[in-house]
Design an enzyme around this catalytic site. Structure first.
Site, PDB file in Angstrom:
ATOM      1  N   THR A 355      -7.846  96.443 -64.068  1.00  9.87           N
ATOM      2  CA  THR A 355      -8.105  97.622 -64.879  1.00  9.87           C
ATOM      3  C   THR A 355      -9.180  97.364 -65.942  1.00  9.87           C
ATOM      4  O   THR A 355      -9.353  96.245 -66.422  1.00  9.87           O
ATOM      5  CB  THR A 355      -6.819  98.157 -65.531  1.00  9.87           C
ATOM      6  OG1 THR A 355      -5.801  98.238 -64.538  1.00  9.87           O
ATOM      7  CG2 THR A 355      -7.027  99.538 -66.133  1.00  9.87           C
ATOM      8  N   ASN A 375      -5.909  97.773 -59.696  1.00  7.76           N
ATOM      9  CA  ASN A 375      -4.562  97.310 -60.020  1.00  7.76           C
ATOM     10  C   ASN A 375      -4.567  95.825 -60.378  1.00  7.76           C
ATOM     11  O   ASN A 375      -5.203  95.451 -61.333  1.00  7.76           O
ATOM     12  CB  ASN A 375      -3.554  97.668 -58.937  1.00  7.76           C
ATOM     13  CG  ASN A 375      -2.126  97.614 -59.480  1.00  7.76           C
ATOM     14  OD1 ASN A 375      -1.924  97.720 -60.683  1.00  7.76           O
ATOM     15  ND2 ASN A 375      -1.140  97.445 -58.630  1.00  7.76           N
ATOM     16  N   GLY A 448      -4.361  96.660 -68.726  1.00  7.21           N
ATOM     17  CA  GLY A 448      -3.168  95.840 -68.985  1.00  7.21           C
ATOM     18  C   GLY A 448      -1.863  96.444 -68.514  1.00  7.21           C
ATOM     19  O   GLY A 448      -0.829  96.234 -69.150  1.00  7.21           O
ATOM     20  N   GLY A 449      -1.879  97.217 -67.425  1.00  2.85           N
ATOM     21  CA  GLY A 449      -0.630  97.770 -66.880  1.00  2.85           C
ATOM     22  C   GLY A 449       0.076  98.623 -67.928  1.00  2.85           C
ATOM     23  O   GLY A 449      -0.559  99.447 -68.601  1.00  2.85           O
TER      24      GLY A 449
HETATM   25  N1  GLY Z   1      -2.462  99.904 -62.176  1.00  5.44           N
HETATM   26  C1  GLY Z   1      -2.208 100.144 -63.538  1.00  5.44           C
HETATM   27  C2  GLY Z   1      -1.839 101.546 -63.811  1.00  5.44           C
HETATM   28  O1  GLY Z   1      -2.479 102.456 -63.293  1.00  5.44           O
HETATM   29  O2  GLY Z   1      -0.887 101.788 -64.504  1.00  5.44           O
END
Ligand code: GLY
Length: 544
Positions: A355, A375, A448-449
């Site tokens: 990301t 991702n 960062g998720g």
């Molecule tokens: N892959 C991270 C998000 O979209 O939450």
């Protein structure tokens, strides 16, 4: 850094410079954002790029604003039980099955056609140059490469299975900060997009190579999936904070709704928040506790109720009902944290290191906040032979096995099961905070998720509650809580203070996490614009 007229903040200096090249040539914020985004595909190939997708929030000074949704979607062959009996625990995270239909290129062409002023061939020039001439890997590249190398080394045969990644991006295990990375294949993709538009990517040679790469590794991506991909446009998700208007991403991102819930809860404890800020200060135990308790409520709702609104009914009104948010805020006790079951705002509804983030502001004051991803680091690890890019593993953002958390530790309910064409729930939170006259006060967003949301939130709180400049808003140490798992993460600089003990005394299970997100911010300044790229990822802004 302060720029008088226009600025770009990306998480790589060369990508920021690509955007500024468009602005100096007379392009607007969208031209610059698209050029920056394509450049990131080259210089942050493990974070985002043409094999992935994202959300672009555009706010034009003439009053038009939109969230462009080019989040990757599930292939037609992917039903909700696709992974249930798969013996490979990593199937949704690494390899061909984890690949969602990439949306990036469609998103960029859509943004340019709707709001841009320059031809795609011109906007692609900086990315093509970077791909052709190459660039030096930096420390962040090296650390991302090392992480994925450690995973490859965990099992015999993985280096061979992900051969393109191993040979090209990892340089057979030798890539280091300072190594030269050249992506001639990606330059060929850009040339096809420049001449044939959408068809240059979603049809023909590039499409065939993507399908072959995913299927060779057990995936189900098809040429029909690529041809069927459609960009979606949404109204931005609008909320408010401190008297300002906040625009962010709507579902299938959870970012806007989580921010809105947290802001509403903090507003309803506003006197207390301001007293804490004044008397105990930034990152005091009381401040971190109050924000984390609000986050726990919001992340509990996120897990239970959110998914792709095109496929499932989302109880957004219920999640944002002021009385419920006030009641949730009132349940926050300052002396202790509570059992996980007690968090959440809405009632159950019966019927129903990858990301990258970039911000751009142009001379006219048009603003773009854009978050994109493949991702995890290097996405699915499946590279597209001959074209030098990685395919995403966005499928892992679905709930792929009921009752099992995804790789970010996020729990999800049935709302977020995969279905053909459905987009996985995201945390991407491109956000623009506007003054009453619609001008931009600040922009923020992160990678960062789940820490995307908390990183973005803390940057906004740092600027608005603590009046920090852009650099400090971005660089200050951060904390994170996502309700499940029930742990409160602190960056090392906070762990070494008395904060850890004070939070533990309130019942939090405190753990170390470094880094917590990488945030980019642009903020209005008396002399123009202040832009900051997160030192955690080694980026730098540019402007003039
Ligand atoms: N892959 C991270 C998000 O979209 O939450």
């Amino acid at each position: 850094m302060i720029f008088e007229r226009a600025a770009v903040a990306a998480d790589h200096g060369l990508a920021s410079a690509a955007g500024v090249e468009m602005l100096r040539a007379g392009g607007n914020a969208v031209d610059a954002a698209v050029a920056t985004s394509f450049a990131l595909s080259v210089v942050r190939p493990y974070s985002c790029g043409i094999g992935g997708g994202g959300f672009m929030l555009v706010a034009m000074r003439d009053g038009r604003s939109v969230c462009i949704n080019y989040r990757d979607c599930a292939p037609a062959a992917m039903r909700e039980d696709f992974f249930e009996s798969d013996p490979d625990a990593f199937a949704s995270l690494r390899g061909g099955k984890s690949v969602a239909v990439p949306g990036h290129v469609a998103g960029m062409l859509h943004a340019l056609a709707r709001f841009g002023t320059m031809p795609i061939a011109r906007v692609l020039e900086p990315a093509m140059r970077l791909a052709r001439e190459g660039y030096e890997a930096d420390a962040h590249y090296e650390s991302s490469a090392k992480e994925v190398m450690a995973w490859l080394d965990g099992q015999v045969g993985r280096r061979e299975r992900f051969g393109m990644l191993w040979d090209l991006f990892l340089q057979r295990g030798l890539v280091r900060a300072g190594s030269r990375v050249k992506l001639a294949g990606q330059e060929r993709v850009f040339a096809k997009i420049a001449s044939d538009g959408l068809a240059g990517f979603y049809e023909g040679e590039v499409a065939a190579a993507m399908v072959a790469a995913a299927r060779r590794d057990g995936g189900v991506l098809s040429l029909d999936d690529l041809r069927a991909f459609r960009v979606r446009e949404h109204e931005p998700f609008v909320t408010s904070w401190g008297g300002r208007r906040v625009l962010s991403a709507p579902p299938p991102s959870s970012g806007g709704i989580v921010l809105a819930q947290v802001f509403a809860m903090l507003e309803s404890r506003g006197d207390e928040l301001r007293a804490i800020a004044r008397e105990q200060g930034h990152n005091s135990a009381a401040y971190a506790h109050l924000v984390c308790e609000a986050l726990k409520h919001a992340f509990a709702d996120r897990a239970r109720y959110l998914g792709d609104g095109d496929f499932v009914k989302l109880p957004i009104d219920e999640m944002l009902r002021p009385e419920r948010l006030r009641a949730a805020a009132a349940r926050i006790e300052m002396s202790r944290t509570q059992a996980s079951e007690s968090y959440g705002v809405a009632e159950p509804v019966r019927d129903d290191h990858g990301t990258s983030h970039l911000c751009v502001v142009d001379e006219a004051g048009n603003s773009v906040a854009c978050t994109e991803t493949i991702n995890f680091e290097f996405g699915s690890l499946v590279g597209v032979d001959g074209f030098d890019f990685m395919l995403n593993d966005s499928i892992d953002d679905f709930v792929t096995r009921r009752g099992v958390a995804n790789a970010f530790g996020l729990m999800h309910d049935g709302q977020n099961l995969p279905a053909p064409g459905k987009r996985p729930l995201s945390c991407m939170t491109p956000t623009i905070v506007q003054e009453a006259d619609g001008s931009c006060f600040m922009m923020a967003g992160a990678s960062g998720g789940p820490r995307i949301i908390t990183g973005t939130l803390q940057a906004i709180l740092n600027a608005t509650v603590f009046d920090m400049n852009a650099d400090a808003s971005v660089a200050s140490p951060r904390f994170h809580h996502q309700w499940s798992p029930d742990t409160l993460q602190l960056e090392p600089a906070l762990l070494e203070t008395s904060l850890r003990d004070a939070l533990a005394a309130r019942g939090h299970v405190v753990t170390k996490r470094a880094p917590i997100a990488a945030v980019q911010v642009i903020r209005k300044h008396a002399k123009g614009w202040e832009a900051a790229s997160d030192p955690r990822k080694g980026g730098s802004p540019a402007g003039y």
